[in-house]
Design an enzyme around this catalytic site. Sequence first.
Site, short mmCIF file in Angstrom:
data_model
loop_
_atom_site.label_atom_id
_atom_site.label_comp_id
_atom_site.label_asym_id
_atom_site.label_seq_id
_atom_site.Cartn_x
_atom_site.Cartn_y
_atom_site.Cartn_z
N LYS A 203 -27.02 -19.39 27.01
CA LYS A 203 -27.54 -18.70 28.20
C LYS A 203 -26.75 -19.18 29.40
CE LYS A 203 -31.26 -18.63 31.57
NZ LYS A 203 -30.28 -18.87 32.64
N GLY B 13 -28.18 -28.88 34.42
CA GLY B 13 -28.97 -28.30 35.51
C GLY B 13 -29.87 -29.34 36.15
N GLU C 188 -27.54 -33.00 31.00
CA GLU C 188 -26.75 -33.47 32.15
C GLU C 188 -27.45 -32.94 33.38
OE1 GLU C 188 -24.95 -33.55 35.28
OE2 GLU C 188 -23.55 -32.05 34.47
N CYS D 257 -23.30 -31.97 41.07
CA CYS D 257 -24.30 -32.98 40.67
C CYS D 257 -23.83 -34.39 41.00
CB CYS D 257 -24.61 -32.84 39.19
SG CYS D 257 -23.15 -32.79 38.13
N GLU E 202 -32.11 -34.74 45.64
CA GLU E 202 -30.85 -34.01 45.53
C GLU E 202 -30.92 -32.72 46.35
OE1 GLU E 202 -27.76 -32.93 41.99
OE2 GLU E 202 -29.84 -32.30 41.68
#
Length: 500
Positions: A193, A246, A269, A303, A400
């Site tokens: 996906k 994500g 991750e 990230c 974040e």
Amino acid sequence: MPATFTHQFDTPLYKGTSSFNTGLFIDGKFVDGSNKTTIDVFNPTTGKLLTSVSEGTEKDVDLAVEAAQKAFETVWGLNTPGAQRGELLWKIAQALEKHAEELAALESLDNGKTFTWALNVDVKGTIDAFKYFAGWADKIHGKTIETNETKLAYTRNEPIGVVGQIIPWNFPLLMWSWKIAPALATGNTIVMKCSEFTPLSALRATAILHEAGVPNGVLNLVTGYGNTVGAAISSHMKIDKVAFTGSTLVGRKIMEAAAKSNLKNVTLELGGKSPNIIFNDADLDQAVKWASHGIFFNHGQTCTAGSRIFVQSGIYDKFLQNFTQAAKSIKIGSPFEQGIDQGPQVSQIQFDRIMGYIDSGKADGATVHLGGERHGSEGYFINPTIFTDTKPDMKIVQEEIFGPVAVVVKFDDPADAIKQANDTSYGLASAIFTQNLNLAIETAHKLQAGTAWINCVNHVDVQIPFGGYKQSGIGREGGEYALANYTNVKAVHVNLGYKI
């Protein structure tokens, strides 16, 4: 029958036409989703509709898994020797090279990153990934283990089978390759996906792989939403492994679904809040340039973004002055214009999220040293933003943001800087700037992060393992370490004559 997307690029940096199918890719064919519905894709530079792609459902995931299982049992997996898999991966890399500029243009079109960065980082890294793992495909082997003279014992590293992969929108093509290349090299079949925000490069690249000779059913791409397609992949009883890149929030949901279904193998991750520690003896000019790259690269949508910059007091004022000038010099605009450093954020949702964090920083009493507002009136552009006078418990320091927003913090004691750097639920990456190699290595070893860069930031290579500590994830991508994500170890015991 699914639609075809055709786009004529007529820009200063790229001129050409791209045309490809926007359906789901299942068992070697582009098809409509089971519900015949579509997902709109927007141009982040203008905020206007680009096209629509087919929307997948749980039923479509079932069909993709069925195709992948059949391919694993007949034309892939242990049916195809590693040398042949390696040859195909190399052929894929060559095919992608022929379409490099087209793929970079598509990446810029629906993601917003500059064409130059997309070509030289994302597309190049994608090609490098297939070349690198092509070399590993025939070197995945076990060990012979000595026990006694009446037994032969050895291990086999066997492909898992059907694996699910879910990739993000910030590096759509690169993450596509980081997932697919090691999975194919080890003999697995895939149900993937991609992000509904940025599906174009994955759709085009998947078609290129098919043209390069990947057998039907080996790679299946189901575009759709996380709460439908992502959830179906995570909980599917016939998918034995899921890999996700994500947010930490979604990573938790995937891990829960994996546990509640068939206890599938999970690689995650996830997010980061990376510290960048700059000591008094650092090369100031280089530290400023790297720090700017560390937070503003890819519009802060990374990230590993070095969003917490700790600067020792002896150079703090000079660093802040030079860092501010570096941020002011960043040119914002269309990703297809010459000399542009920063394009738009990926979507209205992400734009609003970043602006919400900026508002939070203001409300909490931090000083907006630079920026803090949108750029222009069209598209999802945000000016590079620098906060000072922050406190450790502020949201902009702890959470974040995933945008071009940095906090700059003064410190005196190196031990205190390390303590503050580790005061986070994340542990993906970190950076240290000093000309004292002993201090650099000592600090790197004390930082709780999967990656420690010394005198550089955001310097990622496919040959090097990448992943996080704490809530930044589980497992490693890149390098030989990535192969373990996609293999099961079988121990074989052969009796050579022992009798009972």
